[in-house]
Design a protein around this motif. Structure first.
Motif, PDB file in Angstrom:
ATOM      1  N   GLU A  45       0.835  -1.207   0.000  1.00  0.00           N
ATOM      2  CA  GLU A  45       0.000   0.000   0.000  1.00  0.00           C
ATOM      3  C   GLU A  45       0.868   1.255   0.000  1.00  0.00           C
ATOM      4  N   GLN A  46       1.930   1.235   0.811  1.00  0.00           N
ATOM      5  CA  GLN A  46       2.830   2.390   0.886  1.00  0.00           C
ATOM      6  C   GLN A  46       3.555   2.633  -0.440  1.00  0.00           C
ATOM      7  N   LEU A  47       3.858   1.550  -1.150  1.00  0.00           N
ATOM      8  CA  LEU A  47       4.594   1.658  -2.406  1.00  0.00           C
ATOM      9  C   LEU A  47       3.680   1.840  -3.613  1.00  0.00           C
ATOM     10  N   GLY A  48       2.376   1.802  -3.389  1.00  0.00           N
ATOM     11  CA  GLY A  48       1.442   1.958  -4.490  1.00  0.00           C
ATOM     12  C   GLY A  48       1.326   0.732  -5.376  1.00  0.00           C
ATOM     13  N   ILE A  49       1.655  -0.437  -4.831  1.00  0.00           N
ATOM     14  CA  ILE A  49       1.560  -1.690  -5.584  1.00  0.00           C
ATOM     15  C   ILE A  49       0.110  -2.183  -5.523  1.00  0.00           C
ATOM     16  N   HIS A  50      -0.459  -2.462  -6.671  1.00  0.00           N
ATOM     17  CA  HIS A  50      -1.841  -2.937  -6.726  1.00  0.00           C
ATOM     18  C   HIS A  50      -1.925  -4.365  -6.199  1.00  0.00           C
ATOM     19  N   THR A  51      -2.901  -4.615  -5.330  1.00  0.00           N
ATOM     20  CA  THR A  51      -3.087  -5.946  -4.764  1.00  0.00           C
ATOM     21  C   THR A  51      -4.491  -6.461  -5.042  1.00  0.00           C
ATOM     22  N   GLU A  52      -4.627  -7.763  -5.012  1.00  0.00           N
ATOM     23  CA  GLU A  52      -5.915  -8.434  -5.172  1.00  0.00           C
ATOM     24  C   GLU A  52      -6.083  -9.431  -4.027  1.00  0.00           C
ATOM     25  N   SER A  53      -7.304  -9.836  -3.762  1.00  0.00           N
ATOM     26  CA  SER A  53      -7.547 -10.858  -2.753  1.00  0.00           C
ATOM     27  C   SER A  53      -8.764 -11.679  -3.139  1.00  0.00           C
TER      28      SER A  53
END
Length: 307
Positions: free
Chosen positions: A45-53
């Motif tokens: 989140e801090q690095l702006g990396i997109h995540t999925e779950s």
């Protein structure tokens, strides 16, 4: 089934137990998709990396070696006390932090039940955290076995991954706080853990199960007497009979009732296995990969290419 449309010629899986190593490999471009632990979710989140779950249909539980009579694990009240003593909501909120939710039975929330309804919705909750009741059950079990709390010298077997050991440490703290006992943690590599389980060389093991098919039976038949996954050697003819009846029952509602009775018997009454949480999986995927689908019954489906 349609190889001409497969744009990816090779998929390479790399085993990395350390979560920080996985994140570094992802950031460095050495790997294109990684599962994320709670700390890595914060970092992403801090690095702006997109995540999925996604809900992966996994059920993580503690299984007791019911043959360990010298340690009281043949006693249902001691087992029940150990299970109820774990604050599963706190575990999910503060340790896992990945969308996992407290388990309320063996069968996760997404599994189909009778007549189009989810099994868990129809059956309801079977078990839950209750520190006060856990203490009562544990003390009753000590009286029944003639043991004292200081006599209960237990070891918890778990994987050697960071995530698994953090969960094991949480269990350890809960048992110390709520039951007043010290439990040793024994981390092992996955294969070694399976070998220890297979040989019965454990007291309590933290393990999980993902479904083979979308039905409650895939979780429940594991603990029948002669099932190869019944590492704790649970043996209750009533349990086996309920599942055998369910296997031949044609009426969906009646079948589900038999399954529900079996679930309550193995988790609440006998507490041979105690569900802890229903898991969710969070991950990051490279922008190079397009149209990748991951679900509980479709773990990886690469439908387009990675550059």
């Amino acid at each position: 089934y349609d190889p001409d449309r497969c744009a990816v010629g090779t998929i390479r899986y790399t085993m990395m137990n350390d979560a920080n190593t996985r994140m570094n490999a992802f950031q460095g471009g050495q790997t294109d998709c990684i599962n994320l632990g709670a700390d890595q979710m914060d970092q992403a989140e801090q690095l702006g990396i997109h995540t999925e779950s996604y809900v992966d249909n996994g059920n993580w539980y503690i299984q007791f070696n019911t043959q360990k009579t010298d340690k009281g694990l043949d006693n249902a009240n001691i087992r029940r006390g150990l299970g109820m003593a774990i604050d599963t909501q706190s575990l999910c909120d503060n340790i896992l932090r990945n969308g996992s939710v407290p388990a309320t039975g063996l069968v996760p929330t997404t599994i189909t039940g009778a007549n189009g309804e989810k099994y868990r919705d129809a059956v309801g909750d079977v078990i839950s955290y209750n520190a006060e009741e856990a203490k009562k059950a544990f003390e009753q079990g000590l009286q029944e076995t003639g043991l004292k709390a200081e006599d209960v010298k237990l070891s918890l077997l778990c994987d050697d991954s960071d995530a698994s050991q953090k969960v094991a440490q949480f269990f350890q703290a809960q048992w110390s706080e709520n039951l007043g006992i010290d439990v040793e943690i024994t981390p092992q590599q996955f294969k070694s853990r399976l070998d220890s389980m297979d040989s019965g060389d454990f007291d309590i093991v933290f393990a999980g199960w993902a479904p083979d098919y979308n039905d409650a039976m895939t979780y429940l038949d594991m603990f029948m007497k002669d099932n190869g996954n019944n590492y704790g050697k649970y043996d209750n003819p009533e349990y086996d009979s309920l599942l055998e009846q369910a296997m031949s029952e044609q009426d969906a509602a009646k079948r589900q009732e038999l399954l529900a009775q079996a679930e309550e018997l193995v988790t609440k009454t006998d507490a041979a296995v105690y569900p802890v949480y229903f898991s969710s999986c969070s991950y990051a995927v490279s922008d190079k990969v397009q149209d990748m689908t991951r679900t509980g019954f479709q773990e990886f489906d690469f439908t387009d290419a990675a550059d």
